[in-house]
Design an enzyme around this catalytic site. Structure first.
Site, PDB file in Angstrom:
ATOM      1  N   ARG A   1       1.002  -1.191   0.062  1.00 27.69           N
ATOM      2  CA  ARG A   1      -0.168  -0.133  -0.080  1.00 27.69           C
ATOM      3  C   ARG A   1       0.778   1.012  -0.040  1.00 27.69           C
ATOM      4  NH1 ARG A   1      -2.697  -3.519  -0.988  1.00 27.69           N
ATOM      5  NH2 ARG A   1      -4.350  -4.345   0.082  1.00 27.69           N
TER       6      ARG A   1
ATOM      7  N   SER B   1     -11.900   1.943   3.274  1.00 22.40           N
ATOM      8  CA  SER B   1     -11.331   1.693   4.282  1.00 22.40           C
ATOM      9  C   SER B   1     -10.862   2.763   4.881  1.00 22.40           C
ATOM     10  CB  SER B   1     -10.333   0.414   4.185  1.00 22.40           C
ATOM     11  OG  SER B   1     -10.932  -0.779   3.422  1.00 22.40           O
TER      12      SER B   1
ATOM     13  N   GLU C   1      -6.201   5.756   6.310  1.00 24.35           N
ATOM     14  CA  GLU C   1      -5.837   5.421   4.942  1.00 24.35           C
ATOM     15  C   GLU C   1      -6.029   6.854   3.891  1.00 24.35           C
ATOM     16  OE1 GLU C   1      -5.841   1.473   3.181  1.00 24.35           O
ATOM     17  OE2 GLU C   1      -7.173   2.413   1.799  1.00 24.35           O
TER      18      GLU C   1
HETATM   19  P1  NAP Z   1     -10.956  -8.414   3.970  1.00 27.54           P
HETATM   20  O1  NAP Z   1     -10.903  -9.182   2.540  1.00 27.54           O
HETATM   21  O2  NAP Z   1     -12.071  -8.580   4.768  1.00 27.54           O
HETATM   22  O3  NAP Z   1      -9.469  -8.738   4.418  1.00 27.54           O
HETATM   23  C1  NAP Z   1      -9.183  -8.246   5.776  1.00 27.54           C
HETATM   24  C2  NAP Z   1      -7.633  -8.419   5.912  1.00 27.54           C
HETATM   25  O4  NAP Z   1      -7.319  -9.775   5.982  1.00 27.54           O
HETATM   26  C3  NAP Z   1      -6.906  -7.486   4.821  1.00 27.54           C
HETATM   27  O5  NAP Z   1      -5.677  -6.989   5.622  1.00 27.54           O
HETATM   28  C4  NAP Z   1      -6.302  -8.585   3.894  1.00 27.54           C
HETATM   29  O6  NAP Z   1      -5.006  -8.288   3.587  1.00 27.54           O
HETATM   30  C5  NAP Z   1      -6.230  -9.906   5.012  1.00 27.54           C
HETATM   31  N1  NAP Z   1      -6.426 -11.280   4.231  1.00 27.54           N
HETATM   32  C6  NAP Z   1      -7.716 -11.836   4.120  1.00 27.54           C
HETATM   33  N2  NAP Z   1      -7.510 -13.075   3.482  1.00 27.54           N
HETATM   34  C7  NAP Z   1      -6.095 -13.032   3.342  1.00 27.54           C
HETATM   35  C8  NAP Z   1      -5.224 -13.924   2.749  1.00 27.54           C
HETATM   36  N3  NAP Z   1      -5.742 -15.002   2.168  1.00 27.54           N
HETATM   37  N4  NAP Z   1      -3.753 -13.728   2.746  1.00 27.54           N
HETATM   38  C9  NAP Z   1      -3.370 -12.535   3.268  1.00 27.54           C
HETATM   39  N5  NAP Z   1      -4.263 -11.817   3.819  1.00 27.54           N
HETATM   40  C10 NAP Z   1      -5.512 -11.850   3.745  1.00 27.54           C
HETATM   41  O7  NAP Z   1     -10.781  -7.036   3.395  1.00 27.54           O
HETATM   42  P2  NAP Z   1     -11.697  -5.697   3.112  1.00 27.54           P
HETATM   43  O8  NAP Z   1     -11.439  -4.616   3.961  1.00 27.54           O
HETATM   44  O9  NAP Z   1     -13.121  -6.267   2.793  1.00 27.54           O
HETATM   45  O10 NAP Z   1     -10.986  -5.324   1.529  1.00 27.54           O
HETATM   46  C11 NAP Z   1     -10.965  -6.173   0.585  1.00 27.54           C
HETATM   47  C12 NAP Z   1      -9.830  -6.177  -0.187  1.00 27.54           C
HETATM   48  O11 NAP Z   1      -9.560  -4.848  -0.597  1.00 27.54           O
HETATM   49  C13 NAP Z   1      -8.572  -6.448   0.666  1.00 27.54           C
HETATM   50  O12 NAP Z   1      -7.696  -7.172   0.086  1.00 27.54           O
HETATM   51  C14 NAP Z   1      -8.135  -4.967   1.289  1.00 27.54           C
HETATM   52  O13 NAP Z   1      -6.891  -5.032   1.485  1.00 27.54           O
HETATM   53  C15 NAP Z   1      -8.597  -4.473  -0.189  1.00 27.54           C
HETATM   54  N6  NAP Z   1      -8.323  -2.853  -0.010  1.00 27.54           N
HETATM   55  C16 NAP Z   1      -7.342  -2.193  -0.430  1.00 27.54           C
HETATM   56  C17 NAP Z   1      -7.399  -0.722  -0.459  1.00 27.54           C
HETATM   57  C18 NAP Z   1      -6.228   0.088  -0.960  1.00 27.54           C
HETATM   58  O14 NAP Z   1      -5.582  -0.623  -1.859  1.00 27.54           O
HETATM   59  N7  NAP Z   1      -6.019   0.971  -0.573  1.00 27.54           N
HETATM   60  C19 NAP Z   1      -8.542  -0.198   0.189  1.00 27.54           C
HETATM   61  C20 NAP Z   1      -9.456  -0.898   0.909  1.00 27.54           C
HETATM   62  C21 NAP Z   1      -9.490  -2.415   0.550  1.00 27.54           C
HETATM   63  P3  NAP Z   1      -4.682  -7.452   2.286  1.00 27.54           P
HETATM   64  O15 NAP Z   1      -5.115  -6.072   2.884  1.00 27.54           O
HETATM   65  O16 NAP Z   1      -3.328  -7.761   1.931  1.00 27.54           O
HETATM   66  O17 NAP Z   1      -5.588  -7.986   1.153  1.00 27.54           O
END
Ligand code: NAP
Length: 343
Positions: A163, A238, A337
């Site tokens: 990120r 987020s 964020e």
């Molecule tokens: P989520 O899918 O509920 O996941 C929550 C957390 O668990 C995140 O930190 C995600 O890591 C981690 N996670 C879940 N499964 C994983 C796996 N198999 N291996 C490693 N880490 C795992 O998250 P959410 O808030 O609903 O968001 C969905 C996705 O959108 C996530 O990947 C989140 O990071 C991403 N997102 C990105 C941004 C951005 O780029 N600024 C903003 C909002 C959401 P990761 O964060 O590494 O995926």
């Protein structure tokens, strides 16, 4: 190109709060950007506005020049097994992903449904469901505000990490992203790394279009697709980063809470990533919580929403309360964020 005065900024953000910009201009070409920087007063602060999807503007607004970057254009160049896709920074990100998936280009399908413009993607190395733009970015064309010239930075020079990139760390405010070059694999397989996605396909490999549809469906269920008909989606996505802490910190929290383990995923050596949503919920904040005109989304505890007519200070009050409560309970300092502008 017209420079407007006292322009309300709230309509340019997905959260829909905040005051006006003292000066405001739209840049539709590289020449517009060069012109604006050559004529801007050195004393005036300049802020580059993209899709406004990761932005919280103060009630007082911004006492400087806001340049809304609207450089468009998408170009495809085919090679043996891959295609180079050059996209203007002002293009809508999700529209660009759709155009790539339609052409069976793999590499960004998991990043479907993310609001904002292309220019924002290298800045925070946008990622979701185990895929991030650093995997496909070849180079980023920028205006270098310090050296006052156009430059092309290779992916290596962008310093991508989880990120982050040089654009939001060491070289914050130095570069204006003008266009991004992605390398995508023609007819490549989709990335199905996360459980959320795997469950949708029951072991079979979906097409890129099916993957895109599934990601959008998952995001929509969490109100993470901007939709005027969904009040829970009036957010900046987020609101907090998922904290990366020493493994011992996660172990200590589990011990103190008398639970087997804190949910976590591997990060750098000796460290783990804890979902911020878990910490927020365990600190006592429920989905749907209301604090004045601000609140927590009913569908995702990581999203602070504008329930209608919220001021920036109401959003900040909720942010502060969450940060303080999580810190008092777990000793972990959640980092916002979104960019906070004009505070
Ligand atoms: P989520 O899918 O509920 O996941 C929550 C957390 O668990 C995140 O930190 C995600 O890591 C981690 N996670 C879940 N499964 C994983 C796996 N198999 N291996 C490693 N880490 C795992 O998250 P959410 O808030 O609903 O968001 C969905 C996705 O959108 C996530 O990947 C989140 O990071 C991403 N997102 C990105 C941004 C951005 O780029 N600024 C903003 C909002 C959401 P990761 O964060 O590494 O995926």
């Amino acid at each position: 190109m017209e420079i407007l005065e006292n322009i309300p900024l709230a309509p340019f953000t997905t959260l829909g709060v905040g005051g006006p910009a003292r000066h405001f201009a739209r840049a539709r070409s590289v020449e517009d950007v060069l012109h604006l920087f050559s004529t801007a007063q050195d004393s005036e602060e300049v802020f580059i506005l993209g899709g406004g999807s990761n932005l919280l503007i103060s009630d007082a607004g911004f006492n400087g020049l806001v340049i809304k970057l609207e450089i468009g254009g998408v170009g495809f160049q085919n090679y043996d097994d891959h295609t180079l896709v050059e996209v203007g920074a002002g293009e809508d990100w999700d529209g660009s992903v759709a155009a790539c998936v339609e052409r069976d280009l793999a590499g960004v399908e998991c990043l479907s449904g993310i609001p904002g413009t292309v220019g924002g993607t290298p800045v925070q190395n946008v990622g979701a469901y185990g895929q991030e733009v650093s995997e496909s970015i070849v180079s980023v064309r920028c205006y270098d505000r310090r050296e006052r010239k156009l430059v092309e930075l290779s992916a290596l020079e962008c310093g991508f990490a989880y990120r982050t990139s040089i654009f939001n760390t060491d070289e914050r405010d130095r570069y204006v992203v003008l266009s991004v070059l992605y390398r995508l694999i023609r007819n490549g397989p989709p990335k199905i790394a996360y459980k959320d996605l795997q469950e949708r396909f029951d072991g079979r490999e979906p097409t890129l279009a099916e993957t895109r549809a599934a990601v959008i469906a998952i995001r929509r269920e969490k109100s993470m697709v901007i939709d005027a008909a969904d009040p829970n989606s009036r957010s900046a996505g987020s609101f907090f980063k998922n904290p990366i802490v020493k493994t011992s910190v996660a172990d200590l929290i589990a011990e103190e809470m008398e639970i087997d383990r804190v949910p976590h995923f591997p990060a750098d050596e000796g460290k783990v990533k804890i979902p911020a949503a878990w910490l927020i919920e365990r600190a006592g904040f429920e989905k749907g919580l209301v604090l004045g005109n601000a609140g927590i989304s009913r569908n995702h505890s990581l999203a602070i929403i504008n329930r209608g007519g919220a001021s920036a200070s109401e959003i900040v009050a909720l942010k502060d309360l969450i940060q303080k409560t999580v810190f008092d309970k777990f000793g972990i300092s959640l980092q916002p964020e979104p960019i906070l502008l004009g505070f």
